[in-house]
Design a protein around this motif. Structure first.
Motif, mmCIF file in Angstrom:
data_model
loop_
_atom_site.group_PDB
_atom_site.id
_atom_site.type_symbol
_atom_site.label_atom_id
_atom_site.label_comp_id
_atom_site.label_asym_id
_atom_site.label_seq_id
_atom_site.Cartn_x
_atom_site.Cartn_y
_atom_site.Cartn_z
ATOM 1 N N GLU A 56 1.024 -1.355 -0.039
ATOM 2 C CA GLU A 56 0.003 -0.019 0.037
ATOM 3 C C GLU A 56 0.852 1.351 -0.141
ATOM 4 O O GLU A 56 1.881 1.263 0.580
ATOM 5 N N ASP A 57 0.414 2.180 -0.524
ATOM 6 C CA ASP A 57 0.915 3.486 -0.548
ATOM 7 C C ASP A 57 0.866 4.269 0.852
ATOM 8 O O ASP A 57 -0.267 4.020 1.511
ATOM 9 N N ARG A 78 7.195 4.148 -2.317
ATOM 10 C CA ARG A 78 6.083 3.832 -1.210
ATOM 11 C C ARG A 78 5.083 4.817 -0.923
ATOM 12 O O ARG A 78 4.298 4.612 -0.148
ATOM 13 N N ARG A 80 2.393 7.732 -0.771
ATOM 14 C CA ARG A 80 1.177 8.403 -1.333
ATOM 15 C C ARG A 80 1.272 9.896 -1.323
ATOM 16 O O ARG A 80 0.943 10.644 -2.156
ATOM 17 N N CYS A 123 10.011 -3.043 -8.838
ATOM 18 C CA CYS A 123 9.282 -1.663 -8.610
ATOM 19 C C CYS A 123 9.933 -0.698 -9.860
ATOM 20 O O CYS A 123 10.724 0.172 -9.407
ATOM 21 N N LYS A 136 4.051 14.722 -5.293
ATOM 22 C CA LYS A 136 3.616 14.065 -4.023
ATOM 23 C C LYS A 136 4.429 14.830 -2.802
ATOM 24 O O LYS A 136 3.889 14.643 -1.758
#
Length: 254
Positions: A56-57, A78, A80, A123, A136
């Motif tokens: 998950e972010d 990683r 969000r 990734c 971000k």
């Protein structure tokens, strides 16, 4: 652990943070990449890959970022959202200018390659991370002592708590605030300088506490579980003026 009477040393407020020369710091510490920098990246990426919830972010904060894009690079895959929590006005301005650039400086190109290699084919990451960072990342001016509690999913800290004060009580308070800013179960990852008498930036002296893995583990066990601190890259001579290796800590916030 060092004697708590070391609290009589010079504290955070006794240093000229408003006059911190961000570009001089960058040129001295990152102007010429060193293998120990690559080691820091590799262990930080390993920690971030294990950060829960897996896959998950995460909302990630880097505390005391300074003139340094390495924490952003390590966390980008990683994240969000990514927050830089930085006290010195000069460093805030430097970070904002650096992220606004179109292209990476050669030094950052090197470190970004190390990050991409550390994450590997599982990734895929872009050739240029700056557009993703602008999307971000936010830079917040704030003191480590004023971090909000349980505001992020994970937190990193590279060479901050031990290099802002000559007092052990302030160091412990800074580490406590760092650990508490993460939600329960969230990842904590931090690197600390080893064997340093302090450092000089633009002819101005700044402090570094001498620490052992045992000292760091003791401080963090009050605020985290699964705490582990490892010595990495320790040598008998200084790598650059200010340190001769580092200690890397990981843990989960209570």
């Amino acid at each position: 652990m060092q004697d708590r009477d070391a609290a009589s040393g010079r504290g955070n407020a006794d240093y000229s943070w408003k006059e911190f020369d961000s570009e001089a710091y960058f040129q001295h510490y990152y102007g010429e990449p060193h293998p120990d920098d690559d080691l820091v990246i590799q262990v930080a990426v390993e920690a971030l890959q294990r950060a829960k919830p897996l896959g998950e972010d995460l909302d990630i904060v880097d505390v005391g970022t300074g003139p340094n894009l390495i924490p952003f690079f390590c966390s980008l895959a990683r994240a969000r959202r990514l927050t830089a929590w930085e006290y010195a006005e000069s460093n805030v301005a430097w970070l904002e200018r650096e992220i606004a650039r179109d292209d990476l400086r050669p030094q950052w190109q090197h470190f970004w390659r190390v990050v991409r290699d550390a994450y590997g084919d599982a990734c895929p990451l872009p050739d240029n991370p700056l557009p993703a960072l602008r999307e971000k990342c936010s830079v917040t001016q704030g003191s480590i002592f004023d971090l909000p509690r349980q505001a992020w999913d994970a937190a990193t800290m590279f060479f901050c708590a031990e290099s802002i004060t000559g007092r052990h009580d302030e160091f412990e308070a800074a580490c406590a605030q760092f650990a508490r800013c993460v939600r329960p179960g969230g990842m904590l990852a931090a690197a600390f300088l080893v064997r340093s008498e302090g450092y000089v930036v633009g002819d101005r002296p700044f402090p570094v506490l001498k620490l052992s893995p045992e000292t760091i583990e003791r401080v963090f066990r009050e605020h985290a579980r699964e705490v582990e601190a490892k010595e990495i890259g320790i040598v008998e001579r200084e790598i650059r003026s200010g340190y001769s290796g580092f200690i890397f800590l990981t843990g989960s916030a209570l």
